[in-house]
Design a protein around this motif. Structure first.
Motif, PDB file in Angstrom:
ATOM      1  N   ASP A  81     -48.364 -10.513 -34.928  1.00 18.87           N
ATOM      2  CA  ASP A  81     -47.933 -11.238 -33.726  1.00 18.87           C
ATOM      3  C   ASP A  81     -46.412 -11.197 -33.562  1.00 18.87           C
ATOM      4  OD1 ASP A  81     -50.569 -11.892 -33.170  1.00 18.87           O
ATOM      5  OD2 ASP A  81     -50.457 -13.837 -34.157  1.00 18.87           O
ATOM      6  N   GLU A  82     -45.700 -11.321 -34.664  1.00 19.35           N
ATOM      7  CA  GLU A  82     -44.229 -11.273 -34.621  1.00 19.35           C
ATOM      8  C   GLU A  82     -43.746  -9.892 -34.195  1.00 19.35           C
ATOM      9  OE1 GLU A  82     -40.597 -11.633 -37.804  1.00 19.35           O
ATOM     10  OE2 GLU A  82     -42.327 -12.941 -38.098  1.00 19.35           O
ATOM     11  N   ILE A  83     -44.380  -8.856 -34.723  1.00 20.98           N
ATOM     12  CA  ILE A  83     -44.008  -7.493 -34.341  1.00 20.98           C
ATOM     13  C   ILE A  83     -44.350  -7.256 -32.872  1.00 20.98           C
ATOM     14  CG2 ILE A  83     -44.488  -5.037 -34.730  1.00 20.98           C
ATOM     15  CD1 ILE A  83     -44.911  -5.770 -37.718  1.00 20.98           C
ATOM     16  N   SER A  84     -45.475  -7.772 -32.414  1.00 23.36           N
ATOM     17  CA  SER A  84     -45.852  -7.627 -31.002  1.00 23.36           C
ATOM     18  C   SER A  84     -44.812  -8.271 -30.088  1.00 23.36           C
ATOM     19  CB  SER A  84     -47.224  -8.257 -30.746  1.00 23.36           C
ATOM     20  OG  SER A  84     -48.241  -7.544 -31.397  1.00 23.36           O
ATOM     21  N   ALA A  85     -44.327  -9.440 -30.456  1.00 26.09           N
ATOM     22  CA  ALA A  85     -43.276 -10.098 -29.668  1.00 26.09           C
ATOM     23  C   ALA A  85     -42.003  -9.254 -29.664  1.00 26.09           C
ATOM     24  CB  ALA A  85     -42.981 -11.495 -30.225  1.00 26.09           C
ATOM     25  N   THR A  86     -41.707  -8.628 -30.778  1.00 28.55           N
ATOM     26  CA  THR A  86     -40.523  -7.770 -30.864  1.00 28.55           C
ATOM     27  C   THR A  86     -40.673  -6.558 -29.952  1.00 28.55           C
ATOM     28  OG1 THR A  86     -40.237  -8.486 -33.161  1.00 28.55           O
ATOM     29  CG2 THR A  86     -38.989  -6.549 -32.456  1.00 28.55           C
ATOM     30  N   ILE A  87     -41.862  -6.004 -29.884  1.00 21.64           N
ATOM     31  CA  ILE A  87     -42.110  -4.851 -29.010  1.00 21.64           C
ATOM     32  C   ILE A  87     -41.965  -5.259 -27.549  1.00 21.64           C
ATOM     33  CG2 ILE A  87     -43.888  -3.239 -28.208  1.00 21.64           C
ATOM     34  CD1 ILE A  87     -44.838  -3.145 -31.192  1.00 21.64           C
ATOM     35  N   ILE A  88     -42.469  -6.434 -27.181  1.00 17.23           N
ATOM     36  CA  ILE A  88     -42.311  -6.940 -25.816  1.00 17.23           C
ATOM     37  C   ILE A  88     -40.817  -7.020 -25.477  1.00 17.23           C
ATOM     38  CG2 ILE A  88     -42.570  -9.004 -24.351  1.00 17.23           C
ATOM     39  CD1 ILE A  88     -45.235  -9.507 -25.886  1.00 17.23           C
ATOM     40  N   LEU A  89     -40.045  -7.553 -26.397  1.00 15.96           N
ATOM     41  CA  LEU A  89     -38.604  -7.707 -26.187  1.00 15.96           C
ATOM     42  C   LEU A  89     -37.907  -6.347 -26.112  1.00 15.96           C
ATOM     43  CD1 LEU A  89     -36.280  -9.670 -25.851  1.00 15.96           C
ATOM     44  CD2 LEU A  89     -36.252  -9.986 -28.329  1.00 15.96           C
ATOM     45  N   GLN A  90     -38.271  -5.431 -26.987  1.00 18.14           N
ATOM     46  CA  GLN A  90     -37.678  -4.094 -26.957  1.00 18.14           C
ATOM     47  C   GLN A  90     -37.970  -3.388 -25.635  1.00 18.14           C
ATOM     48  OE1 GLN A  90     -39.462  -2.499 -30.505  1.00 18.14           O
ATOM     49  NE2 GLN A  90     -37.565  -2.714 -31.672  1.00 18.14           N
ATOM     50  N   GLU A  91     -39.197  -3.520 -25.145  1.00 20.64           N
ATOM     51  CA  GLU A  91     -39.572  -2.906 -23.864  1.00 20.64           C
ATOM     52  C   GLU A  91     -38.692  -3.453 -22.741  1.00 20.64           C
ATOM     53  OE1 GLU A  91     -42.315  -0.784 -22.855  1.00 20.64           O
ATOM     54  OE2 GLU A  91     -42.535  -0.275 -24.970  1.00 20.64           O
ATOM     55  N   TYR A  92     -38.476  -4.774 -22.758  1.00 18.60           N
ATOM     56  CA  TYR A  92     -37.640  -5.394 -21.728  1.00 18.60           C
ATOM     57  C   TYR A  92     -36.212  -4.865 -21.817  1.00 18.60           C
ATOM     58  CZ  TYR A  92     -34.959  -8.764 -19.076  1.00 18.60           C
ATOM     59  OH  TYR A  92     -34.094  -9.328 -18.189  1.00 18.60           O
ATOM     60  N   LEU A  93     -35.655  -4.824 -23.017  1.00 18.59           N
ATOM     61  CA  LEU A  93     -34.277  -4.363 -23.186  1.00 18.59           C
ATOM     62  C   LEU A  93     -34.128  -2.906 -22.760  1.00 18.59           C
ATOM     63  CD1 LEU A  93     -33.366  -5.960 -26.636  1.00 18.59           C
ATOM     64  CD2 LEU A  93     -32.569  -6.680 -24.373  1.00 18.59           C
ATOM     65  N   TYR A  94     -35.127  -2.106 -23.078  1.00 20.59           N
ATOM     66  CA  TYR A  94     -35.080  -0.686 -22.744  1.00 20.59           C
ATOM     67  C   TYR A  94     -35.139  -0.474 -21.224  1.00 20.59           C
ATOM     68  CZ  TYR A  94     -36.395   4.228 -22.563  1.00 20.59           C
ATOM     69  OH  TYR A  94     -36.447   5.576 -22.277  1.00 20.59           O
ATOM     70  N   ASN A  95     -35.899  -1.310 -20.540  1.00 20.82           N
ATOM     71  CA  ASN A  95     -36.108  -1.122 -19.108  1.00 20.82           C
ATOM     72  C   ASN A  95     -35.107  -1.865 -18.220  1.00 20.82           C
ATOM     73  OD1 ASN A  95     -38.350   0.669 -19.227  1.00 20.82           O
ATOM     74  ND2 ASN A  95     -39.591  -1.051 -19.906  1.00 20.82           N
ATOM     75  N   THR A  96     -34.148  -2.570 -18.823  1.00 17.01           N
ATOM     76  CA  THR A  96     -33.153  -3.271 -17.991  1.00 17.01           C
ATOM     77  C   THR A  96     -31.781  -2.646 -18.150  1.00 17.01           C
ATOM     78  OG1 THR A  96     -32.801  -4.923 -19.723  1.00 17.01           O
ATOM     79  CG2 THR A  96     -34.289  -5.482 -17.926  1.00 17.01           C
TER      80      THR A  96
END
Length: 136
Positions: free
Chosen positions: A121-136
């Motif tokens: 779950d912690e890694i999944s949250a990190t992936i969500i955050l990485q996706e956001y950072l990459y796309n902004t």
């Protein structure tokens, strides 16, 4: 600058990830029991500056909401009452659990360690955050 916090909401456990203050690096923070999520966030927001909260939006392959979306909406109602000053963005979280599991395999974790759902779950949250950072 302030941090961005990402939430991978689950009915039992919720994974949380944050950026550094420069919003360049996404790191897993922790996994908390969902029942204690609001109190955890109150304490965290008292100690750290956060300017944006990302909440995963679990969608099916066809784009329809998954079953947990009802619970997420209840959480968001409480969240916006408690933390009305913090903006919330929803982020598509399709396949993040599979990506997180693959990350665990790729990083060499043993089979027993990969059964740790809190870490997933912690890694999944990190992936969500990485996706956001990459796309902004």
């Amino acid at each position: 600058m302030a941090r961005i916090l990402a939430i991978d909401f689950g009915t039992k456990r919720t994974g949380i990830a944050v950026t550094d203050e420069l919003q360049m690096i996404a790191s897993g923070l922790t996994t908390v029991a969902t029942g204690t999520l609001i109190s955890f966030l109150k304490e965290y927001f008292n100690n750290e500056k956060v300017e944006l909260v990302l909440v995963g939006q679990p969608l099916q392959k066809d784009g329809t909401p998954s079953d947990v979306e009802t619970e997420i909406k209840k959480f968001l109602e409480i969240f916006t009452k408690e933390f009305s000053e913090l903006p919330v963005k929803r982020i598509d979280e399709r396949y993040t659990s599979k990506m997180a599991f693959q990350t665990m395999i790729d990083s060499g974790l043993k089979k027993k360690q990969r059964r740790n759902k809190a870490l997933l779950d912690e890694i999944s949250a990190t992936i969500i955050l990485q996706e956001y950072l990459y796309n902004t």
